[in-house]
Design a protein around this motif. Sequence first.
Motif, PDB file in Angstrom:
ATOM      1  N   GLN A 137     -19.564  27.377 -18.660  1.00  0.00           N
ATOM      2  CA  GLN A 137     -20.316  26.505 -19.711  1.00  0.00           C
ATOM      3  C   GLN A 137     -20.162  25.113 -19.636  1.00  0.00           C
ATOM      4  OE1 GLN A 137     -20.150  30.032 -23.052  1.00  0.00           O
ATOM      5  NE2 GLN A 137     -20.640  28.115 -23.631  1.00  0.00           N
ATOM      6  N   VAL A 166     -23.113  22.542 -32.581  1.00  0.00           N
ATOM      7  CA  VAL A 166     -22.263  23.364 -33.068  1.00  0.00           C
ATOM      8  C   VAL A 166     -21.128  23.578 -32.049  1.00  0.00           C
ATOM      9  CG1 VAL A 166     -21.709  25.693 -34.091  1.00  0.00           C
ATOM     10  CG2 VAL A 166     -23.941  24.658 -34.665  1.00  0.00           C
ATOM     11  N   PHE A 167     -19.996  23.599 -32.481  1.00  0.00           N
ATOM     12  CA  PHE A 167     -18.531  24.078 -31.745  1.00  0.00           C
ATOM     13  C   PHE A 167     -17.787  25.000 -32.438  1.00  0.00           C
ATOM     14  CE2 PHE A 167     -14.317  23.604 -30.424  1.00  0.00           C
ATOM     15  CZ  PHE A 167     -14.272  23.739 -28.992  1.00  0.00           C
ATOM     16  N   THR A 169     -19.503  27.367 -29.156  1.00  0.00           N
ATOM     17  CA  THR A 169     -20.464  28.329 -28.872  1.00  0.00           C
ATOM     18  C   THR A 169     -20.351  29.210 -27.460  1.00  0.00           C
ATOM     19  OG1 THR A 169     -21.841  26.638 -27.524  1.00  0.00           O
ATOM     20  CG2 THR A 169     -22.339  27.056 -29.825  1.00  0.00           C
ATOM     21  N   GLU A 171     -21.285  31.971 -24.646  1.00  0.00           N
ATOM     22  CA  GLU A 171     -22.499  32.838 -24.070  1.00  0.00           C
ATOM     23  C   GLU A 171     -22.525  34.253 -24.667  1.00  0.00           C
ATOM     24  OE1 GLU A 171     -24.263  33.615 -19.615  1.00  0.00           O
ATOM     25  OE2 GLU A 171     -22.424  32.274 -19.964  1.00  0.00           O
ATOM     26  N   ALA A 174     -23.656  35.298 -30.183  1.00  0.00           N
ATOM     27  CA  ALA A 174     -24.211  34.651 -31.041  1.00  0.00           C
ATOM     28  C   ALA A 174     -23.708  34.908 -32.772  1.00  0.00           C
ATOM     29  CB  ALA A 174     -25.523  35.617 -31.388  1.00  0.00           C
ATOM     30  N   SER A 178     -18.178  28.937 -36.453  1.00  0.00           N
ATOM     31  CA  SER A 178     -18.063  27.481 -35.940  1.00  0.00           C
ATOM     32  C   SER A 178     -17.020  26.938 -36.533  1.00  0.00           C
ATOM     33  CB  SER A 178     -19.356  26.869 -36.461  1.00  0.00           C
ATOM     34  OG  SER A 178     -19.576  26.622 -37.423  1.00  0.00           O
ATOM     35  N   SER A 181     -19.813  21.677 -37.165  1.00  0.00           N
ATOM     36  CA  SER A 181     -21.137  21.659 -37.077  1.00  0.00           C
ATOM     37  C   SER A 181     -21.861  20.368 -37.421  1.00  0.00           C
ATOM     38  CB  SER A 181     -22.003  22.715 -37.942  1.00  0.00           C
ATOM     39  OG  SER A 181     -21.901  22.263 -39.310  1.00  0.00           O
TER      40      SER A 181
END
Length: 285
Positions: A137, A166-167, A169, A171, A174, A178, A181
């Motif tokens: 990513q 947002v951190f 994230t 893959e 979902a 966070s 944000s």
Amino acid sequence: MIAMKFRAAALAGASALMLSGCLLSPGQFTSQLELMKDGSFAFAYDGEIQMLALSKLAEMGSKVDETFEAECWDEDFDPRDCTPDEEAEQKREWEAEAETRRAKKAQEAQQMKAFLGGIDPSNPEAARELAEKLQRQRGWKTVEYKGDGLFDVDFSISGQLTHDFVFPTIEKMAMANSFVSVILRDEGQVRIDAPGFAAQGGGNPMQGMMGGMAGLAGMSDEEHAEGESPPRIVIADGDFTIVTDGRILANNTDEGPQRHAKGQILSWSITPRTEQAPTALIAFD
């Protein structure tokens, strides 16, 4: 016996939280966010991130019900030795519920795998798979696994802030909670919240459970099963800063905005005693 009941209850709570939110937690870290009038932004996080689903809590949780142990109390609710009849009755009930326990664990394992994007947390290679996934990513420069679900990461990203950010994230995950944000509002305003950087319940309800898990990790060796080492649980401990040339409308720092070469800087020192999550509202007129 009491220690075992506490461990079982704490693990049950941790399992529920993991299944509802993946439960990522920062350890020691430094993090900075830059927001500028020209629309550019830069975010960096250098430090530890723990995923409880990959820690020894998962391993400990799988062992809680494997061994039967009768538990009896006197009139003052103090532990006492069980009679043979009491022990036999409790064992019959425990054995009768064995299939239910196995089915529940199997269901939770499948749910956990789904929340982890197909990664099986019981697989010894799960941490390596996750590290490889993260490094594919954008922004994840290095991801090093240190054991007990703990990763040492170097993340940085920059660009134009045309949408919310947002951190972290991850893959296919979902439900990951966070740390930071950045939300765009009308009239050129931006709101920043960092719920993951509150070490106590005031800003991040999950960190309250983390504190309980830390207490679990601190149990003496005698309270853990023979040959079983306690899990290492990290608590947020670091520094978060925001650098901006915008107009700071609100913030909850101790000292307020300070001068900076690029405009102003907001600084938060995060410790295990931090109750309020960092927050700020900035306008770009």
